[in-house]
Design a protein around this motif. Sequence first.
Motif, PDB file in Angstrom:
ATOM      1  N   TRP A   8     -28.934  97.573  25.065  1.00  0.00           N
ATOM      2  CA  TRP A   8     -29.370  96.285  25.580  1.00  0.00           C
ATOM      3  C   TRP A   8     -29.490  95.247  24.463  1.00  0.00           C
ATOM      4  CZ3 TRP A   8     -29.232  94.488  30.287  1.00  0.00           C
ATOM      5  CH2 TRP A   8     -29.272  95.361  31.370  1.00  0.00           C
ATOM      6  N   LEU A   9     -29.977  95.656  23.305  1.00  0.00           N
ATOM      7  CA  LEU A   9     -30.097  94.726  22.179  1.00  0.00           C
ATOM      8  C   LEU A   9     -28.723  94.264  21.689  1.00  0.00           C
ATOM      9  CD1 LEU A   9     -32.980  96.380  20.110  1.00  0.00           C
ATOM     10  CD2 LEU A   9     -33.078  94.298  21.501  1.00  0.00           C
ATOM     11  N   GLN A  10     -27.755  95.172  21.697  1.00  0.00           N
ATOM     12  CA  GLN A  10     -26.410  94.790  21.279  1.00  0.00           C
ATOM     13  C   GLN A  10     -25.763  93.826  22.266  1.00  0.00           C
ATOM     14  OE1 GLN A  10     -24.228  98.421  20.689  1.00  0.00           O
ATOM     15  NE2 GLN A  10     -25.525  99.129  19.015  1.00  0.00           N
ATOM     16  N   ALA A  11     -26.035  94.028  23.559  1.00  0.00           N
ATOM     17  CA  ALA A  11     -25.446  93.153  24.575  1.00  0.00           C
ATOM     18  C   ALA A  11     -26.214  91.849  24.736  1.00  0.00           C
ATOM     19  CB  ALA A  11     -25.392  93.876  25.918  1.00  0.00           C
ATOM     20  N   GLY A  12     -27.428  91.781  24.189  1.00  0.00           N
ATOM     21  CA  GLY A  12     -28.272  90.608  24.366  1.00  0.00           C
ATOM     22  C   GLY A  12     -27.660  89.303  23.885  1.00  0.00           C
ATOM     23  N   PRO A  13     -27.168  89.225  22.634  1.00  0.00           N
ATOM     24  CA  PRO A  13     -26.604  87.949  22.164  1.00  0.00           C
ATOM     25  C   PRO A  13     -25.437  87.451  23.019  1.00  0.00           C
ATOM     26  CG  PRO A  13     -27.027  89.428  20.324  1.00  0.00           C
ATOM     27  CD  PRO A  13     -27.234  90.231  21.565  1.00  0.00           C
ATOM     28  N   LEU A  14     -24.526  88.350  23.379  1.00  0.00           N
ATOM     29  CA  LEU A  14     -23.397  87.946  24.210  1.00  0.00           C
ATOM     30  C   LEU A  14     -23.864  87.503  25.592  1.00  0.00           C
ATOM     31  CD1 LEU A  14     -20.353  87.645  24.558  1.00  0.00           C
ATOM     32  CD2 LEU A  14     -20.255  90.046  25.257  1.00  0.00           C
TER      33      LEU A  14
END
Length: 289
Positions: A8-14
Motif C-alpha cells: 500500500w505504501l508503494q502504491a500510495g504516491p501513484l
Amino acid sequence: MRPQTSAWLQAGPLAAVFALFFVVPLALVVVVSFWQATDYELIPAFTTQAYADVFRGCADTSALCVTLKTYLSTLKFAVLTWALTLAIGFTIAYFLAFHVRTTLMQTVLFLVCTVPFWTSNVIRMISWIPLLGRNGLVNQTLLATGAVDRPVEWLLFSDFSVVLAFVHLYTMFMIVPIFNSMMRIDRALLEAARDSGASAWQTIRHVVMPLSRTGVLIGSIFILALVMGDFVTVGVMGGQQIASVGKTIQVQAGYLQFPAAAANAVVLLAVVMLMIAALMRLVDLRREL
C-alpha cells in the motif's frame, strides 16, 4: 513491516497523483455539469438543464436528434479509423516481429515508425493541405497525367481527409501494443504449425491472431478513445464543416457554456467507457497480461 502494508505504501504516491490529476478534475466536470449558467456567470445550483439540452429532441422517433447525429458521425470516424489502423498496424507489426531477423534492425525500423511523432499533430495535419488541396500536388499530378478533367474536390475538407489524418496520426498506437504481443509469442508454436502442414495464412489465422488479441484490444482502446474525443483533427481537416462530439464540446467551452460542455463531456465519457467495457468482454485483459 507487513507485506500488505508495504504494498500500500508503494502504491500510495501513484494513487495520489492519479487522484489529483484525474479523479479530482473529472469530479469537477461532473459537478459543473449540474450547475446553472447565464450569459455572464455560473451559478452553483443543482439543475439537470444541461443534460436536458444535450438530449433535446431525442425522444422524437420520427427523426434523429442533433446529439445522436453528432455521435453517429463521430462513431463513423472511430470505426473507419479503427479498421484501417488495425489492418495497417497488424501488417507492420507482423513484418517487424516475424520477418525482421535481427534485433538491431527491428529497433531501427521501429524507430523509423516513431519519426512522425517528433513533430506536433497540428504540423502533421497541416502538411496534408498542400498535398490534397484543389491546387495541391495530388490534384496537379492527376490533371497532368490526364486521370481527371478537373480537380478532385473531396480530397480535402471532407470525411476522407479527416479519416486519412486520423490514420496518419494514430496508427502507431495500434502498432506498438500488437508488436509487443507478437514479440511474446513462442516461435516454437510457429514451427509446430509449419511442421503440421499449415500454410502461412493458416498460421496467422490460428496462431498469430489469437495470441495477438491482447495487443489488438489495447490498440483498439487507444484508437477509439482518441478519435471519439478529438476535435482538432476534425476542425482542421474537415474545414470546420464536420460535426463531432469533441468539436461540440470545444465550441461550447469557447462560448463559456461550461455546464453544457461538461454535460456533453460526461455523456461522451460514459459512451467511451461502454465501448471499452464491450471490448473488455471479448478478452480477459487481466489474465492475458
